[in-house]
Enzyme design. Structure first.
Site, mmCIF file in Angstrom:
data_model
loop_
_atom_site.group_PDB
_atom_site.id
_atom_site.type_symbol
_atom_site.label_atom_id
_atom_site.label_comp_id
_atom_site.label_asym_id
_atom_site.label_seq_id
_atom_site.Cartn_x
_atom_site.Cartn_y
_atom_site.Cartn_z
ATOM 1 N N ARG A 166 5.566 -0.526 -4.882
ATOM 2 C CA ARG A 166 5.605 -0.221 -3.452
ATOM 3 C C ARG A 166 6.362 -1.280 -2.650
ATOM 4 N NH1 ARG A 166 4.430 3.287 -5.922
ATOM 5 N NH2 ARG A 166 2.691 4.730 -5.806
ATOM 6 N N SER A 243 -1.795 7.884 1.258
ATOM 7 C CA SER A 243 -2.585 6.747 0.777
ATOM 8 C C SER A 243 -2.452 5.602 1.766
ATOM 9 C CB SER A 243 -2.097 6.313 -0.610
ATOM 10 O OG SER A 243 -2.275 7.354 -1.546
ATOM 11 N N GLU A 349 -0.588 0.380 3.364
ATOM 12 C CA GLU A 349 0.767 0.880 3.099
ATOM 13 C C GLU A 349 1.529 1.152 4.385
ATOM 14 O OE1 GLU A 349 2.134 3.639 0.190
ATOM 15 O OE2 GLU A 349 0.246 3.554 -0.912
#
Length: 357
Positions: A166, A243, A349
């Site tokens: 990520r 998420s 995130e």
């Protein structure tokens, strides 16, 4: 420079659907318009926000005091093809799931497990978007960007993108504006090897087997739909950033401490945290597991205005009337609760614009 609006609402341009207006919103439909809008803001010393699909943003209720450049460029071009693979360059403003759908229809493999992910193609290398055993890092060969410091086009190969979980060189700084992305995709009509256990079970195959591309895409959409991760106007479980927290990557020693904390909290015969390989000396565990076992179950804080999804503990959702402050308050509660229960600090995130956790 693109179509310009003042005082334009930003909430409808995000999947969380919260936040106030932009002082100035520029919708840029070509790479030249993107560059011109960014240069104008930089030369004027105006704060700048790049808006892609809005699926990874939580904008403050006060809005954004500066210029928002909305990326709306289009184009999918086959650069070359041989017996085994095709190189495809995708404009940053292309809707990502439409790119995946086209790849499946054309028989191009390597991104089918990334079906149903909201947002635009240009954001995928920034976040190294991944799901169900695939990451875009596995197929990206080149990223073209605008360098705001040197004021010129630059091209990164895959190694220069510095992809990790990520993360990428583009996420480290606001220096680069992604203009287009080139993917190397397989040919032949079969998926890449299935690398996610739940997906393999649904497809009735073993891990590592290949299946028809259309079957892989449909299975992924079912999996995401079951978790409330496919956008649906009428389903508030999908009014989210997907998420909300990344899966923690821990040194093995910290993982041992987490297992011990879990045994204390849940009993020596209780459930144990999932463990996945994450490189030498490190392992990855599940943020969703930590959230649930810390006492934040599906639907926590229902009926809202912000609540955990009724389908998946990893999604913070807007039940229809939430503010950015509501979202941030719930995120803090979950993050701090997991820290208190297990000694692990979850990392969000989505990007918080104009405020923070």
């Amino acid at each position: 420079m693109g179509r310009t609006e003042h005082g334009a609402p930003l909430a409808p341009l995000t999947t969380m659907r919260v936040g106030g207006p932009a002082d100035t919103l520029v919708t840029a439909e070509t790479a030249d318009e993107v560059i011109a809008a960014v240069r104008a803001a930089d030369e004027a010393g105006t704060p700048l926000l790049l808006l892609s699909g809005g699926s990874n943003l939580v904008i403050a209720d006060e809005g954004f005091r500066g210029t928002v450049v909305r990326i709306a460029t289009k184009g999918v071009h086959v650069e070359s093809r041989d017996a085994d693979r095709v190189l495809v360059t995708v404009a940053a403003g292309e809707v990502w799931d439409e790119v995946v759908a086209r790849a499946v229809a054309e028989g191009w493999s390597g991104i089918e497990a990334l079906s149903g992910i909201p947002g635009l193609a240009g954001a995928t290398p920034v976040q190294n978007v991944g799901a169900y055993g695939q990451e875009v890092a596995q197929t990206i060969t080149r990223v073209r960007a605008w360098d705001r410091e040197e004021r010129r086009d630059v091209t990164f190969d895959a190694e220069q993108c510095a992809f990790t979980y990520r993360h990428s060189v583009f996420k480290e700084t606001g220096r680069y504006v992604v203009l287009d992305v080139t993917f190397a995709l397989g040919l032949g009509g079969l998926s890449a090897p299935v690398a996610y256990a739940d997906l393999a079970r649904q497809l009735g195959v073993e891990l590592g087997e290949r299946v028809p591309l259309a079957a892989a895409r449909e299975a992924v959409l079912v999996q995401r739909g079951n978790r409330g991760m496919v956008l649906d106007e009428g389903d508030h479980d999908t009014w989210s950033c997907g998420s909300f927290f990344t899966n923690p990557i821990l040194p093995t020693g910290q993982m041992d401490a987490l297992v011990a904390r879990a045994a204390e909290r849940l009993g020596p015969e209780g459930p144990v945290p999932p463990v996945f390989p994450a490189g030498e000396g490190s392992v990855k565990t599940s943020a969703a597991w930590l959230i649930d076992k810390a006492g934040f179950g599906k639907g926590h804080r229902m009926p809202g205005p912000a609540a955990l999804s009724t389908k998946h503990t990893l999604a913070i959702t807007n039940r229809g009337e939430a503010t950015a402050a509501d979202v941030a308050d719930l995120a803090r509660e979950v993050r701090d609760g997991v820290q208190a229960a297990f000694g692990v600090t979850l990392v969000n995130e989505p990007v918080f614009v104009g405020h923070s956790l």
